[in-house]
Design an enzyme around this catalytic site. Structure first.
Site, PDB file in Angstrom:
ATOM      1  N   LYS A 107      49.179  39.605  48.463  1.00  9.52           N
ATOM      2  CA  LYS A 107      47.929  39.340  49.201  1.00  9.52           C
ATOM      3  C   LYS A 107      48.269  39.053  50.643  1.00  9.52           C
ATOM      4  CE  LYS A 107      43.500  38.789  48.102  1.00  9.52           C
ATOM      5  NZ  LYS A 107      42.824  39.290  46.880  1.00  9.52           N
TER       6      LYS A 107
HETATM    7  N1  GLU Z   1      40.918  42.284  47.087  1.00 13.96           N
HETATM    8  C1  GLU Z   1      40.611  42.777  45.780  1.00 13.96           C
HETATM    9  C2  GLU Z   1      40.996  41.778  44.717  1.00 13.96           C
HETATM   10  O1  GLU Z   1      41.080  40.597  44.970  1.00 13.96           O
HETATM   11  C3  GLU Z   1      41.171  44.165  45.549  1.00 13.96           C
HETATM   12  C4  GLU Z   1      42.653  44.277  45.630  1.00 13.96           C
HETATM   13  C5  GLU Z   1      43.172  45.714  45.576  1.00 13.96           C
HETATM   14  O2  GLU Z   1      42.385  46.624  45.342  1.00 13.96           O
HETATM   15  O3  GLU Z   1      44.378  45.877  45.760  1.00 13.96           O
HETATM   16  O4  GLU Z   1      41.175  42.105  43.574  1.00 13.96           O
END
Ligand code: GLU
Length: 417
Positions: A107
């Site tokens: 993240k």
């Molecule tokens: N930000 C989204 C989540 O928390 C999507 C993450 C992604 O598609 O890599 O799942």
């Protein structure tokens, strides 16, 4: 005694340890999978539109690559901290394992208030962040995506900056891109669609379907807005919605077309007339059958959990329920479909996008949606069955399933030294 904490990483650890304690695992393995592999902090100097310079702080945490490249969004928000990003990366590892896609967890985030930045400033910030992390990102190492306050345009800038540095176009380095740049059909709606499937499956277990069910949705962005609209299309009555402008209540059901029109016109629900404006803190405790928190962390706490009337909670957001609230809700017999299952539709279609980019072969939208539905329904059932087997709630069950999948891979790979 319960310890109260707003620190998402500490809360994530408590959830994890609760599940791990039921599993009789090697403590060494647990130590390995708890910690992030890497956490990077970058200072991002940006020339503002008025000619002054400002420095923003950015983060990228890679939690695990045991099952495949790190995967997870980038968040722009004034409350972003390293601990929050660590928690979000940690959750991504388990989320990808719950839906059994070949990714680890990662993240990123930048501490900034994007509502106070111009499009040009956001572009420069995004490009500087990407350029500083160019050795870290990559289609086989760490693949970003949108999250709170980032969107396909921001992903296009990430992809372009990365590609300029690599001297070739690399679409698979990021997902959630605009369609014309290799984005997948259905990606934008995927998280909301996945939430809708989870609400439907949870209702099924209690002998109901979406028709006429009263639902409250907190947050009207990519997850809550699209989720609410899709659930209304299936016959649900959306009785409460909210966003940064406030909360709106209509026991007869909110007209989703009107709410979406308001968003297109004003960007927020400000001035929305399809429901009575109520204090934001009253939204979560409204009379309803299903509650979908689809905004930020720590919304359902020990202070309001006891007053929640919904019998089913489906977590569209990451980490919306604190561990103390979790215990209160469990005691009250509320079924919680946890974030790492409920909002996994987004990363599932991100996986489809990555596969399509790698193959340079693109699927029609109905194929994307059908594959998403199959994965969500199968994952829901797998979590449900682990819950029955271990006699635990769905959150603990989802962690048990995910931890087992990660540990099984560590066991066969071994620990390199
Ligand atoms: N930000 C989204 C989540 O928390 C999507 C993450 C992604 O598609 O890599 O799942």
């Amino acid at each position: 005694m319960n310890e109260h904490s707003d620190n998402p990483f500490e809360n994530a650890m408590r959830q994890f340890e609760k599940a791990a304690s039921k599993m009789n695992l090697d403590p060494g393995f647990l130590e390995i999978i708890k910690r992030p592999r890497r956490a990077v902090i970058v200072s991002l100097p940006i020339k503002m539109d008025n000619g002054s310079f400002k420095v923003f702080e950015g983060y990228r945490v890679l939690h695990s690559i045991v099952r495949g490249p790190g995967k997870g969004g980038i968040r722009y928000h004034q409350n972003v901290t390293l601990d929050e990003v660590k928690a979000l990366a940690f959750w991504m590892t388990w989320k990808c394992a719950v839906v059994n896609i070949p990714f680890g967890g990662a993240k990123g985030g930048i501490n900034c208030d994007p509502t106070k930045l111009s499009p040009g400033e956001i572009e420069r910030l995004t490009r500087r962040y990407t350029a500083d992390l160019v050795e870290i990102f990559g289609p086989d190492s760490d693949v970003p995506a949108p999250d709170v306050n980032t969107n396909p345009q921001v992903m296009a800038w990430v992809m372009d900056t990365f590609s300029m540095h690599k001297r070739h176009t690399e679409t698979a380095v990021v997902t959630g891109k605009p369609i014309e740049l290799g984005g997948s059909l259905g990606r934008k709606e995927a998280t909301g669609r996945g939430v809708m499937f989870c609400v439907r499956e949870a209702l099924k277990k209690t002998g109901k379907d979406l028709k006429g069910v009263r639902i409250v949705v907190q947050g009207f962005g990519n997850v809550g807005g699209i989720g609410a609209t899709l659930m209304a299309e299936q016959g649900a009555k959306i009785v409460g919605i909210s966003d940064i402008s406030g909360a709106y209540h209509n026991p007869d059901g909110i007209d989703m077309a009107k709410a979406n029109e308001c968003i297109i016109k004003n960007k927020t629900l400000k001035g929305f007339e399809g429901g009575k404006k109520i204090p934001a803190e009253d939204l979560l405790t409204l009379d309803c059958d299903v509650l979908v928190p689809a905004a930020l962390e720590n919304q359902i706490t020990a202070d309001n959990a006891g007053k929640i009337k919904a019998k089913i909670i489906v977590e569209g957001a990451n980490g919306p329920t604190t561990p103390d609230a979790d215990e209160i809700l469990s005691k009250n017999g509320v079924m919680i479909v946890p974030d790492i299952l409920a909002n996994a539709g987004g990363v599932t279609v991100s996986y489809f996008e990555w596969v399509q980019n790698k193959q340079s072969y693109y699927w029609p939208e109905n194929e994307v949606n059908e594959k998403l539905e199959r994965i969500m329904v199968e994952s829901f059932d797998s979590v449900w069955n682990v819950g029955l087997e271990y006699k635990v709630n769905l959150r603990v069950a989802a962690y048990i399933l995910a931890i087992k999948r990660v540990i099984d891979v560590i066991k066969v790979r071994g620990v390199y030294a």
